[in-house]
Scaffold this motif. Sequence first.
Motif: not given
Length: 322
Positions: A65-66, A149, A151-152, A157-158, A160, A162
Amino acid sequence: MQDKQATERPEADTTMQLEGIHHVTCITGDAPGNVDFYTRILGLRLVKKTVNQDDPTVYHLFYADEQGSAGADITFFEYPGARGGRAGAGMVHSVAFRVASEDALDFWEERLTGEGIAVRREPGRLRLEDPEGLGLELAVSRVPDEPLVALHPEIPTDVALRGFDGVRAFSADPERSRRLLEEVLGFTPGGGADWEVRGAARGGLYGYDPPPAAAGVPGAGTVHHVAWASTMDEHEAWQRRVAGAGLRPTPVIDRFWFRSVYFREPSGVLFELATLGPGFAIDEDPEHLGESLILPPAFEHLRSQIEPVLTPLQDPRAAWAR
């Protein structure tokens, strides 16, 4: 011998809990293609570009994730040109990531098929393989765990990924492993050959399926090991607990970003216990994780020898600004 030793019962300690999956480590023969699939297509962040500390001539790539969190971290050793492998008895054969909803599965079904990737839709689940044949699943999950999550720019994000939902392995006799999983490691039985591993903050699933007739072949597209998350304070106690059960774990190994203990469980799957910290930001700016080759301090003096033999890789986020 190992089965007999593994039936020894360590003293019960219900206060220690593993925090689900820490990471899953796999093998690739194509680092550039691997980076493209897991970052551009699946939307994970390359959070650490380093080397296999047991063989520093090859990459160890970490996607998560980030923040580079344990629980979202799928990693790969690159052996350039490695032949394709095949999962068999005693090997993990599929890795599942969580998504939030059936709408998320709709998004992923469209995105993946648009990339020419075959998928199989089932209620609450989407099955696929990565370019080298590693079995992956996207599973609708509504557990209370914090979503992990990345970022892309093309992935809301909803919908992506998890973090991990769980892994499944092949075993001809899952009962061989039941005592270790339940009495030593504290896995909670979920019926049949399925368990949940849950701590105070996170959990994950583990299960066995009957193996194929053909023997497993390690290689590109296979899982090397699965790591379960331990707090730093409990890590040495876990090592002693596994040793007390007769599983012959390694000593605690300092991997710089986390500490590790390895052992094979009775069905043959290689397990690791890895600590929740210090973490990937200990030696990189969190805003720039994965952009440069980072070597642990013990390997830095080898940089001039290591860098020339590694496959050239571009920062996968460098193109975002364009």
